[in-house]
Design an enzyme around this catalytic site. Structure first.
Site, short mmCIF file in Angstrom:
data_model
loop_
_atom_site.label_atom_id
_atom_site.label_comp_id
_atom_site.label_asym_id
_atom_site.label_seq_id
_atom_site.Cartn_x
_atom_site.Cartn_y
_atom_site.Cartn_z
N HIS A 283 31.96 -43.27 8.18
CA HIS A 283 31.95 -42.86 9.58
C HIS A 283 32.85 -43.80 10.39
O HIS A 283 33.30 -44.83 9.89
CB HIS A 283 30.53 -42.88 10.16
CG HIS A 283 29.79 -44.17 9.94
ND1 HIS A 283 30.07 -45.32 10.62
CD2 HIS A 283 28.79 -44.48 9.08
CE1 HIS A 283 29.27 -46.28 10.22
NE2 HIS A 283 28.48 -45.81 9.27
P1 TYD Z 1 24.32 -45.71 8.96
O1 TYD Z 1 24.97 -46.46 10.06
O2 TYD Z 1 24.77 -44.31 8.72
O3 TYD Z 1 24.40 -46.52 7.60
P2 TYD Z 1 25.68 -47.04 6.78
O4 TYD Z 1 26.89 -46.85 7.61
O5 TYD Z 1 25.40 -48.47 6.52
O6 TYD Z 1 25.75 -46.28 5.50
O7 TYD Z 1 22.74 -45.73 9.23
C1 TYD Z 1 21.82 -45.26 8.27
C2 TYD Z 1 20.52 -44.96 8.99
O8 TYD Z 1 19.99 -46.14 9.55
C3 TYD Z 1 20.67 -43.95 10.11
O9 TYD Z 1 19.56 -43.06 10.06
C4 TYD Z 1 20.58 -44.76 11.37
C5 TYD Z 1 19.78 -45.97 10.96
N1 TYD Z 1 20.22 -47.19 11.65
C6 TYD Z 1 19.45 -47.70 12.68
O10 TYD Z 1 18.39 -47.16 13.04
N2 TYD Z 1 19.86 -48.84 13.31
C7 TYD Z 1 21.02 -49.48 12.95
O11 TYD Z 1 21.38 -50.52 13.56
C8 TYD Z 1 21.82 -48.93 11.90
C9 TYD Z 1 23.11 -49.58 11.48
C10 TYD Z 1 21.38 -47.78 11.29
#
Ligand code: TYD
Length: 145
Positions: free
Chosen positions: A61
């Site tokens: 993303h």
């Molecule tokens: P995401 O940012 O998509 O993870 P990555 O990029 O590390 O693969 O986040 C995964 C899940 O965690 C999503 O449901 C949102 C949640 N999340 C939070 O609640 N708070 C946060 O600070 C982060 C980074 C993610």
């Protein structure tokens, strides 16, 4: 850090590799980060990725406004960085180096070693509306800007 360069417009406006201070000490080394001094933002949020199973990937993303510093505080992983024109892979494997993402950049993290911990310092609290989770949407935003 090992960089694998591919062709295209420079990513250096969006991404910076930062060498952090390292206080070497026979008792163990220490690295510190002050918001506004070593990174250009005040830290609003800290999160970390750990226990990533072999072969799994994170990220996939971009963010409209979020700035982040990513550090491999343990182990190693690769970060694929893409500004919509150029893509490159940076291997993170040193607790005293970080990848600063200053503006719009698509990122994917993979190739996590066993025991790797990815520490992230973020300029904003979690906000789903700041995410761009579809690559085609990212490309149209990045190429428009
Ligand atoms: P995401 O940012 O998509 O993870 P990555 O990029 O590390 O693969 O986040 C995964 C899940 O965690 C999503 O449901 C949102 C949640 N999340 C939070 O609640 N708070 C946060 O600070 C982060 C980074 C993610």
């Amino acid at each position: 850090m090992k960089e694998i360069k591919k062709s295209g417009t420079s990513l250096s406006d969006a991404v910076e590799l930062i060498d952090l201070e390292r206080l070497s000490d026979p008792r163990g080394n220490l690295t510190f980060i002050e918001g506004g001094r070593h990174i250009p933002f005040d830290v609003q949020r800290v999160y970390y990725l750990y226990d990533v199973p072999a072969g799994e990937a994170r990220g996939g993303h971009a963010h409209h406004n979020l700035q982040q510093l990513i550090i491999a505080v343990a182990g190693s992983f690769d970060v694929i960085l893409d500004n919509g024109f150029e893509r490159k892979t940076v291997t993170c494997n040193r607790p005293f180096q970080g990848i600063l993402m200053k503006s719009l950049v698509w990122r994917e993290l993979n190739n996590f070693s066993s025991g790797a911990v990815c520490l992230v310092l973020a300029s904003m609290k979690y906000e789903e509306s700041d995410y761009i989770r579809n690559y085609e949407d990212f490309i149209s935003v990045a190429r428009k800007g």
